[in-house]
Design a protein around this motif. Structure first.
Motif, PDB file in Angstrom:
ATOM      1  N   LEU A 164      61.379  16.888  86.495  1.00 25.64           N
ATOM      2  CA  LEU A 164      60.809  15.976  85.515  1.00 25.64           C
ATOM      3  C   LEU A 164      61.427  14.592  85.643  1.00 25.64           C
ATOM      4  CD1 LEU A 164      60.960  18.327  82.391  1.00 25.64           C
ATOM      5  CD2 LEU A 164      58.938  17.840  83.776  1.00 25.64           C
ATOM      6  N   LYS A 165      60.585  13.584  85.726  1.00 27.78           N
ATOM      7  CA  LYS A 165      61.091  12.220  85.704  1.00 27.78           C
ATOM      8  C   LYS A 165      61.593  11.907  84.297  1.00 27.78           C
ATOM      9  CE  LYS A 165      59.927   7.432  86.766  1.00 27.78           C
ATOM     10  NZ  LYS A 165      58.880   6.474  87.197  1.00 27.78           N
ATOM     11  N   LEU A 166      62.668  11.145  84.200  1.00 32.13           N
ATOM     12  CA  LEU A 166      63.299  10.874  82.916  1.00 32.13           C
ATOM     13  C   LEU A 166      62.843   9.543  82.327  1.00 32.13           C
ATOM     14  CD1 LEU A 166      66.981  11.958  83.635  1.00 32.13           C
ATOM     15  CD2 LEU A 166      65.331  13.136  82.162  1.00 32.13           C
ATOM     16  N   PRO A 167      62.464   9.526  81.047  1.00 33.06           N
ATOM     17  CA  PRO A 167      62.231   8.258  80.359  1.00 33.06           C
ATOM     18  C   PRO A 167      63.534   7.451  80.292  1.00 33.06           C
ATOM     19  CG  PRO A 167      61.343  10.116  79.109  1.00 33.06           C
ATOM     20  CD  PRO A 167      62.196  10.690  80.188  1.00 33.06           C
ATOM     21  N   ARG A 168      63.419   6.145  80.139  1.00 32.34           N
ATOM     22  CA  ARG A 168      64.612   5.291  80.138  1.00 32.34           C
ATOM     23  C   ARG A 168      65.578   5.666  79.018  1.00 32.34           C
ATOM     24  NH1 ARG A 168      65.999   3.446  84.598  1.00 32.34           N
ATOM     25  NH2 ARG A 168      67.533   2.284  83.377  1.00 32.34           N
ATOM     26  N   ARG A 169      65.055   6.064  77.891  1.00 29.92           N
ATOM     27  CA  ARG A 169      65.930   6.430  76.767  1.00 29.92           C
ATOM     28  C   ARG A 169      66.796   7.640  77.123  1.00 29.92           C
ATOM     29  NH1 ARG A 169      63.777   5.672  70.669  1.00 29.92           N
ATOM     30  NH2 ARG A 169      65.790   5.806  69.580  1.00 29.92           N
ATOM     31  N   CYS A 170      66.245   8.571  77.874  1.00 32.75           N
ATOM     32  CA  CYS A 170      67.012   9.734  78.332  1.00 32.75           C
ATOM     33  C   CYS A 170      68.105   9.311  79.310  1.00 32.75           C
ATOM     34  CB  CYS A 170      66.083  10.749  78.998  1.00 32.75           C
ATOM     35  SG  CYS A 170      64.913  11.554  77.896  1.00 32.75           S
TER      36      CYS A 170
END
Length: 311
Positions: free
Chosen positions: A185-191
């Motif tokens: 899974l690609k990570l959102p910037r907040r993650c």
């Protein structure tokens, strides 16, 4: 019960000792009838949920099958019985968008570990047993110069794209729940930001612990590197939920995953995409398990017809 965890074996022993043996343990197998088993299961419907009824039925079923293999009985009457619906349990629910934003805002002011845990659960929909088994070697960054995905320990944090490999869980053999659950899974910037802060805190904890540090490579661990328990996570999560203005004891960490599905569905993300993101084998599983969180799609036909034919 070879291959099962000690906790699972203990649970089965408890159900057998409390529900199966007192009611049927003294009966001779050749005298046991379908009616006997039906009456026994029916007597438990006010006491146990449907899942527990399936569990005690399974215990008795496997016991009789074992007896059949040893020529102690000629047929398995338990296999002929239907399992009734049990006592209604606490329904799963999802955070509304405003509630999710409040929980995220409160998580930002909490400890780095629970902050990262809540942000990842809510923004990528990973299962709680998957996150507790997540390794730093499975948190990767895309190195544009080398054109490769590399662990952050090697690549560092100065990159644009990050992802995690959801390849493990805290189950007995370390496997994910199903084959389809194994996903990247690609990570959102907040993650990414939450994980970077947790990485820094963990490096400091490693230095302080010195020889007491256990190098498990776990993302979510204690101050000495040992695995966190489900109790640790639930306790910290409910403190954040309380601080966000909700009642913590009414929520569990797994409902962050339900909230992930709900938010995506309300935002118009197709059910097929949601199914792949949460690691389900097909959309039927997603629609069945998360039926209260999925936005109804029957509105699409009406919307299309209004557009085609007008009012």
């Amino acid at each position: 019960m070879s291959g099962r965890s000690p906790a699972t074996v203990t649970m089965y022993h408890t159900y057998a000792d409390k529900h199966v043996i007192p009611a049927l343990g003294a009966r001779k197998l050749r005298d046991l009838s379908v009616e006997d088993v039906d009456r026994w299961l029916a007597s438990k419907t006010d006491e146990l949920g449907t899942r527990s009824l399936k569990l005690i039925h399974g215990i008795l079923n496997r016991s009789v099958k074992s007896a059949m293999r040893r020529d102690m009985v000629k047929r398995n009457v338990v296999d002929l019985c239907d399992i009734p619906d049990g006592r209604a349990g606490r329904p799963s629910k999802a955070l509304a968008l405003a509630q999710a934003l409040a929980v995220l805002a409160e998580a930002e002011t909490s400890g780095e570990r629970i902050r990262a845990y809540i942000v990842l659960s809510l923004l990528i929909g990973a299962r709680t047993e998957e996150l507790r088994a997540l390794l730093w070697s499975h948190v990767v960054a895309y190195d544009a110069e080398r054109e490769a995905w590399l662990p952050v320990a090697e690549a560092g944090w100065d990159h644009e794209e990050f992802a995690i490999y959801v390849w493990r869980s805290v189950r007995q053999k370390g496997d994910t729940k199903t084959v389809k659950s194994r996903r990247s899974l690609k990570l959102p910037r907040r993650c990414v930001e939450a994980l970077r802060l947790l990485w820094d805190v963990q490096q400091t904890a490693r230095e302080k612990a010195r020889e007491r540090w256990q190098d498990t490579d776990l993302v979510f661990c204690t101050r000495t590197g040992t695995p966190v328990t489900a109790h640790n996570v639930r306790r910290d999560f409910r403190k954040v939920v309380d601080a966000a203005g909700l009642v913590g004891k009414q929520w569990s960490p797994r409902e962050l995953r339900h909230s992930f599905v709900s938010v995506l569905s309300d935002s118009g993300v197709p059910i097929e995409d949601i199914s792949r993101l949460v690691g389900h084998s097909n959309t039927v599983v997603t629609e069945t398990v998360y039926r209260h969180q999925i936005r109804p799609v029957i509105m699409q036909g009406a919307a299309a017809m209004d557009k085609i034919f007008g009012s």
